[in-house]
Enzyme design. Structure first.
Site, mmCIF file in Angstrom:
data_model
loop_
_atom_site.group_PDB
_atom_site.id
_atom_site.type_symbol
_atom_site.label_atom_id
_atom_site.label_comp_id
_atom_site.label_asym_id
_atom_site.label_seq_id
_atom_site.Cartn_x
_atom_site.Cartn_y
_atom_site.Cartn_z
ATOM 1 N N ASP A 32 0.856 -1.185 0.000
ATOM 2 C CA ASP A 32 0.000 0.000 0.000
ATOM 3 C C ASP A 32 0.899 1.244 0.000
ATOM 4 O O ASP A 32 1.884 1.325 0.725
ATOM 5 C CB ASP A 32 -0.894 0.003 1.250
ATOM 6 C CG ASP A 32 -2.020 1.027 1.152
ATOM 7 O OD1 ASP A 32 -3.187 0.608 1.062
ATOM 8 O OD2 ASP A 32 -1.719 2.234 1.166
ATOM 9 N N ASN A 87 -12.723 -2.831 2.448
ATOM 10 C CA ASN A 87 -13.631 -1.683 2.487
ATOM 11 C C ASN A 87 -14.577 -1.755 1.299
ATOM 12 O O ASN A 87 -14.148 -2.049 0.179
ATOM 13 C CB ASN A 87 -12.828 -0.384 2.460
ATOM 14 C CG ASN A 87 -12.019 -0.183 3.729
ATOM 15 O OD1 ASN A 87 -12.490 -0.487 4.819
ATOM 16 N ND2 ASN A 87 -10.802 0.295 3.595
ATOM 17 N N VAL A 96 -10.721 3.118 -3.856
ATOM 18 C CA VAL A 96 -10.371 2.534 -5.156
ATOM 19 C C VAL A 96 -11.383 1.429 -5.430
ATOM 20 O O VAL A 96 -11.465 0.442 -4.678
ATOM 21 C CB VAL A 96 -8.937 1.973 -5.166
ATOM 22 C CG1 VAL A 96 -8.618 1.379 -6.539
ATOM 23 C CG2 VAL A 96 -7.923 3.053 -4.802
ATOM 24 N N HIS A 100 -10.098 -5.005 -3.241
ATOM 25 C CA HIS A 100 -8.758 -5.272 -2.737
ATOM 26 C C HIS A 100 -8.849 -5.648 -1.268
ATOM 27 O O HIS A 100 -9.681 -5.136 -0.531
ATOM 28 C CB HIS A 100 -7.839 -4.059 -2.925
ATOM 29 C CG HIS A 100 -8.422 -2.768 -2.451
ATOM 30 N ND1 HIS A 100 -9.361 -2.065 -3.182
ATOM 31 C CD2 HIS A 100 -8.229 -2.066 -1.312
ATOM 32 C CE1 HIS A 100 -9.705 -0.976 -2.522
ATOM 33 N NE2 HIS A 100 -9.039 -0.956 -1.376
ATOM 34 N N HIS A 102 -6.936 -5.621 2.220
ATOM 35 C CA HIS A 102 -5.828 -5.061 2.997
ATOM 36 C C HIS A 102 -5.342 -6.132 3.963
ATOM 37 O O HIS A 102 -6.145 -6.696 4.720
ATOM 38 C CB HIS A 102 -6.287 -3.877 3.845
ATOM 39 C CG HIS A 102 -6.749 -2.673 3.091
ATOM 40 N ND1 HIS A 102 -5.994 -1.537 2.947
ATOM 41 C CD2 HIS A 102 -7.915 -2.405 2.445
ATOM 42 C CE1 HIS A 102 -6.666 -0.618 2.263
ATOM 43 N NE2 HIS A 102 -7.843 -1.120 1.950
HETATM 44 P P1 DGP Z 1 -9.541 1.685 0.232
HETATM 45 O O1 DGP Z 1 -9.773 2.827 1.129
HETATM 46 O O2 DGP Z 1 -9.909 0.361 0.885
HETATM 47 O O3 DGP Z 1 -10.144 1.844 -1.135
HETATM 48 O O4 DGP Z 1 -7.952 1.616 0.060
HETATM 49 C C1 DGP Z 1 -7.273 1.963 -1.083
HETATM 50 C C2 DGP Z 1 -5.819 1.848 -0.741
HETATM 51 O O5 DGP Z 1 -5.078 1.941 -1.934
HETATM 52 C C3 DGP Z 1 -5.307 2.956 0.174
HETATM 53 O O6 DGP Z 1 -4.903 2.375 1.406
HETATM 54 C C4 DGP Z 1 -4.137 3.560 -0.549
HETATM 55 C C5 DGP Z 1 -3.873 2.594 -1.673
HETATM 56 N N1 DGP Z 1 -3.474 3.224 -2.910
HETATM 57 C C6 DGP Z 1 -4.114 4.226 -3.552
HETATM 58 N N2 DGP Z 1 -3.459 4.540 -4.681
HETATM 59 C C7 DGP Z 1 -2.389 3.713 -4.752
HETATM 60 C C8 DGP Z 1 -1.335 3.547 -5.694
HETATM 61 O O7 DGP Z 1 -1.243 4.220 -6.729
HETATM 62 N N3 DGP Z 1 -0.413 2.592 -5.415
HETATM 63 C C9 DGP Z 1 -0.468 1.827 -4.292
HETATM 64 N N4 DGP Z 1 0.505 0.924 -4.123
HETATM 65 N N5 DGP Z 1 -1.451 1.944 -3.388
HETATM 66 C C10 DGP Z 1 -2.396 2.875 -3.616
#
Ligand code: DGP
Length: 117
Positions: A32, A87, A96, A100, A102
């Site tokens: 993340d 989430n 996003v 996914h 976590h």
């Molecule tokens: P959520 O709130 O569950 O949709 O979490 C989305 C997660 O994705 C957040 O913890 C940050 C991560 N994230 C967002 N953009 C990027 C990215 O471009 N690269 C990576 N590695 N993680 C990202």
């Protein structure tokens, strides 16, 4: 199945770089970008689904969640323990919209406050 303009589809395709933890033909796990714990890895299916309610086939869902154990072992937190969070939609602050998982760990956590990642 890819969705245009989906950030995680672009990461899966290698169009946006990520710190890869694990990859096979069905899933990708990567760090993340904004870690909330010493270990904070995301696992995504390579196929696009918006969220857990998006009609994900059982075998796809099972494979995704069985990958959690693999990631915990790779990250060295299988024994110490970890938290798994998915989430879903606005109240959970899903940001996003490509499902996914976590995987969080590497230090003791609070008691399970649902607002804590
Ligand atoms: P959520 O709130 O569950 O949709 O979490 C989305 C997660 O994705 C957040 O913890 C940050 C991560 N994230 C967002 N953009 C990027 C990215 O471009 N690269 C990576 N590695 N993680 C990202």
């Amino acid at each position: 199945m890819r969705k245009e303009d989906c950030l995680f589809c672009k990461i899966v395709a290698g169009e946006i770089p990520s710190a890869k933890v694990y990859e096979d033909d069905r899933v990708l796990a990567f760090e993340d970008v904004n870690p909330q714990m010493p270990v904070h890895t995301l696992i995504v299916p390579k196929n696009h689904y918006d969220n857990i309610g998006d009609g994900i086939p059982d075998d796809e869902m099972g494979y995704l969640f069985n990958t959690v154990k693999k990631i915990a072992e790779l990250k060295g937190i299988a024994e110490s323990g970890y938290r798994v969070i998915v989430n879903t939609n606005d109240d959970a602050q899903q940001s996003v919209h490509h499902i996914h998982v976590h995987v969080l760990g590497g230090a003791p956590m609070n008691s399970g406050d649902p607002s804590a990642k």
